[in-house]
Design an enzyme around this catalytic site. Structure first.
Site, PDB file in Angstrom:
ATOM      1  N   MET A  32       0.854  -1.194   0.000  1.00 35.55           N
ATOM      2  CA  MET A  32       0.000   0.000   0.000  1.00 35.55           C
ATOM      3  C   MET A  32       0.891   1.246   0.000  1.00 35.55           C
ATOM      4  O   MET A  32       0.477   2.312   0.442  1.00 35.55           O
ATOM      5  CB  MET A  32      -0.941  -0.027   1.192  1.00 35.55           C
ATOM      6  CG  MET A  32      -1.903  -1.219   1.141  1.00 35.55           C
ATOM      7  SD  MET A  32      -3.436  -0.992   2.022  1.00 35.55           S
ATOM      8  CE  MET A  32      -2.844  -0.840   3.678  1.00 35.55           C
ATOM      9  N   ALA A  34       4.113   3.846   0.925  1.00 37.20           N
ATOM     10  CA  ALA A  34       4.836   4.289   2.132  1.00 37.20           C
ATOM     11  C   ALA A  34       5.888   3.217   2.452  1.00 37.20           C
ATOM     12  O   ALA A  34       5.948   2.685   3.562  1.00 37.20           O
ATOM     13  CB  ALA A  34       3.883   4.515   3.297  1.00 37.20           C
ATOM     14  N   LEU A  35       6.674   2.941   1.442  1.00 32.95           N
ATOM     15  CA  LEU A  35       7.592   1.796   1.508  1.00 32.95           C
ATOM     16  C   LEU A  35       8.719   2.028   2.518  1.00 32.95           C
ATOM     17  O   LEU A  35       9.134   3.154   2.757  1.00 32.95           O
ATOM     18  CB  LEU A  35       8.172   1.518   0.115  1.00 32.95           C
ATOM     19  CG  LEU A  35       7.124   1.260  -0.973  1.00 32.95           C
ATOM     20  CD1 LEU A  35       7.795   1.021  -2.322  1.00 32.95           C
ATOM     21  CD2 LEU A  35       6.230   0.073  -0.607  1.00 32.95           C
ATOM     22  N   HIS A  36       9.200   0.927   3.090  1.00 29.27           N
ATOM     23  CA  HIS A  36      10.267   0.989   4.098  1.00 29.27           C
ATOM     24  C   HIS A  36      11.185  -0.215   3.913  1.00 29.27           C
ATOM     25  O   HIS A  36      10.959  -1.058   3.017  1.00 29.27           O
ATOM     26  CB  HIS A  36       9.667   1.036   5.506  1.00 29.27           C
ATOM     27  CG  HIS A  36       8.637  -0.033   5.745  1.00 29.27           C
ATOM     28  ND1 HIS A  36       8.966  -1.367   5.869  1.00 29.27           N
ATOM     29  CD2 HIS A  36       7.287   0.025   5.843  1.00 29.27           C
ATOM     30  CE1 HIS A  36       7.872  -2.069   6.055  1.00 29.27           C
ATOM     31  NE2 HIS A  36       6.826  -1.253   6.033  1.00 29.27           N
ATOM     32  N   HIS A  39       9.667  -3.654   3.311  1.00 28.59           N
ATOM     33  CA  HIS A  39       9.247  -3.926   1.930  1.00 28.59           C
ATOM     34  C   HIS A  39      10.454  -4.258   1.055  1.00 28.59           C
ATOM     35  O   HIS A  39      10.377  -5.091   0.155  1.00 28.59           O
ATOM     36  CB  HIS A  39       8.552  -2.695   1.325  1.00 28.59           C
ATOM     37  CG  HIS A  39       7.225  -2.366   1.915  1.00 28.59           C
ATOM     38  ND1 HIS A  39       6.984  -1.198   2.613  1.00 28.59           N
ATOM     39  CD2 HIS A  39       6.047  -3.046   1.898  1.00 28.59           C
ATOM     40  CE1 HIS A  39       5.721  -1.159   2.985  1.00 28.59           C
ATOM     41  NE2 HIS A  39       5.124  -2.277   2.574  1.00 28.59           N
ATOM     42  N   SER A 188       7.164  -0.668   9.703  1.00 25.13           N
ATOM     43  CA  SER A 188       5.772  -0.555   9.293  1.00 25.13           C
ATOM     44  C   SER A 188       5.566   0.817   8.674  1.00 25.13           C
ATOM     45  O   SER A 188       6.173   1.800   9.122  1.00 25.13           O
ATOM     46  CB  SER A 188       4.868  -0.691  10.529  1.00 25.13           C
ATOM     47  OG  SER A 188       3.575  -0.232  10.225  1.00 25.13           O
ATOM     48  N   ARG A 190       3.092   2.529   9.082  1.00 25.95           N
ATOM     49  CA  ARG A 190       2.459   3.355  10.112  1.00 25.95           C
ATOM     50  C   ARG A 190       3.469   4.018  11.041  1.00 25.95           C
ATOM     51  O   ARG A 190       3.142   4.997  11.721  1.00 25.95           O
ATOM     52  CB  ARG A 190       1.474   2.516  10.933  1.00 25.95           C
ATOM     53  CG  ARG A 190       0.264   2.093  10.130  1.00 25.95           C
ATOM     54  CD  ARG A 190      -0.569   1.092  10.901  1.00 25.95           C
ATOM     55  NE  ARG A 190      -1.506   0.420  10.020  1.00 25.95           N
ATOM     56  CZ  ARG A 190      -2.750   0.830   9.779  1.00 25.95           C
ATOM     57  NH1 ARG A 190      -3.195   1.906  10.371  1.00 25.95           N
ATOM     58  NH2 ARG A 190      -3.529   0.162   8.958  1.00 25.95           N
TER      59      ARG A 190
HETATM   60  O1  PAF Z   1      -0.089  -5.700   3.746  1.00 26.65           O
HETATM   61  C1  PAF Z   1      -0.496  -4.788   2.986  1.00 26.65           C
HETATM   62  O2  PAF Z   1       0.173  -3.791   2.733  1.00 26.65           O
HETATM   63  C2  PAF Z   1      -1.890  -4.915   2.376  1.00 26.65           C
HETATM   64  O3  PAF Z   1      -2.770  -5.515   3.255  1.00 26.65           O
HETATM   65  C3  PAF Z   1      -1.883  -5.631   1.023  1.00 26.65           C
HETATM   66  C4  PAF Z   1      -1.429  -7.071   1.140  1.00 26.65           C
HETATM   67  C5  PAF Z   1      -0.987  -4.884   0.049  1.00 26.65           C
HETATM   68  C6  PAF Z   1      -3.294  -5.636   0.431  1.00 26.65           C
HETATM   69  O4  PAF Z   1      -3.780  -4.345   0.258  1.00 26.65           O
END
Ligand code: PAF
Length: 282
Positions: A32, A34-36, A39, A188, A190
């Site tokens: 979704m 907001a990569l870190h 990811h 995260s 968040r």
């Molecule tokens: O883990 C997440 O970031 C989300 O739940 C996902 C798997 C991309 C689905 O929207």
């Protein structure tokens, strides 16, 4: 520095996959944004194991049960693309809501039974229906050979694995270890919403999990849970749940068994944080 190609429509990503990557083994990292660093470990693994890596960036509205959580979810496309460029060649799929859910979209329903009613399923009603639908839709669009998910969302990984089996999908789900900061805090998106002082306060999460693992050596499950609750009660975080579960069924355990897993969610101010730790060897 790698090459980043960004596609925003289903037609455009499908045409490049069909023409330029027809025989390629595709790795998909659904995100979704907001990569870190967490990811990035998934992306690195996908680059290593596939001919082509696709990172989807889509804040999926139907998996949020709280409008302000959706509104405040961090978004930073420029920074995401820069981070991905540092990993190597990556294709980014960043569709709009109407691309993912066109007017004729038919939702799928997966009966999750008890697995869908506990922990995140209990506290975020409808969350897993949203996750199942978006992940299934991404699989339909991209047809990956491998899809990578972080173990931080422990229940999500179990649900996606269950979905893949139930829908008889022809791909392998790869679960990747939690990436932790040196402080112990699980990476995260968040975390970007935490203030400097909250980043320190949030360390109680990994500390409580570490303590649970130590206590699991000679204490009962109930004693370990009570101890974790006391640790949170003495902190500034508000614990939503702390459960010790079977790693496959996600049901609460009464007796220790191999693979026993502690899962928790706690609020640090307005920010809901999730973490887990295996307490007994599998
Ligand atoms: O883990 C997440 O970031 C989300 O739940 C996902 C798997 C991309 C689905 O929207």
């Amino acid at each position: 520095m790698g090459d980043i190609k960004v596609f925003k429509t289903v037609v455009s990503i499908q045409s490049i996959l069909q023409f330029d990557y027809k025989k390629s083994k595709i790795g998909l990292v659904p995100t979704m944004g907001a990569l870190h660093e967490g990811h990035m470990t998934l992306v690195q693994r996908s680059i290593k194991e596939n001919d082509c890596t696709i990172v989807s960036i889509f804040v999926n509205p139907i998996q949020f049960n709280n409008a302000s959580d959706l509104e405040n979810y961090p978004r930073n496309m420029e920074q995401d693309l820069q981070l991905l460029k540092e990993q190597g060649d990556v294709i980014v799929f960043a569709p709009s809501v109407s691309e993912v859910y066109p007017e004729n979209f038919q939702t799928v329903k997966l009966e999750l039974g008890q697995m869908g009613l506990v922990m995140e399923g209990k506290f975020r009603e409808g969350h897993f229906d949203g996750v199942v639908n978006v992940v299934n839709r991404l699989f339909e669009i991209i047809h990956p050979a491998h899809a990578y998910f972080g173990l931080k969302d422990f229940q999500q990984l179990a649900v996606v694995q269950y979905m893949t089996k139930k829908f008889a999908l022809d791909l392998k789900i790869v679960g990747c270890e939690i990436y932790r900061e040196k402080s112990g805090l699980a990476s995260s998106s968040r975390n970007q919403r935490l203030t400097e002082s909250q980043l320190i306060e949030a360390l109680v999460i990994s500390q409580a999990l570490k303590q649970a693992k130590i206590s699991a050596i000679d204490k009962s499950i109930q004693e370990v849970i009570e101890e974790a609750k006391r640790i949170f009660a003495a902190s500034s975080l508000e614990l939503e749940y702390f459960q010790i579960v079977d790693p496959t069924t996600l049901m609460d355990l009464k007796e220790w068994k191999s693979g026993a897993h502690a899962c928790l969610t706690a609020y640090c101010g307005e920010v809901r944080l999730l973490d887990n730790l295996q307490l007994k060897p599998a």
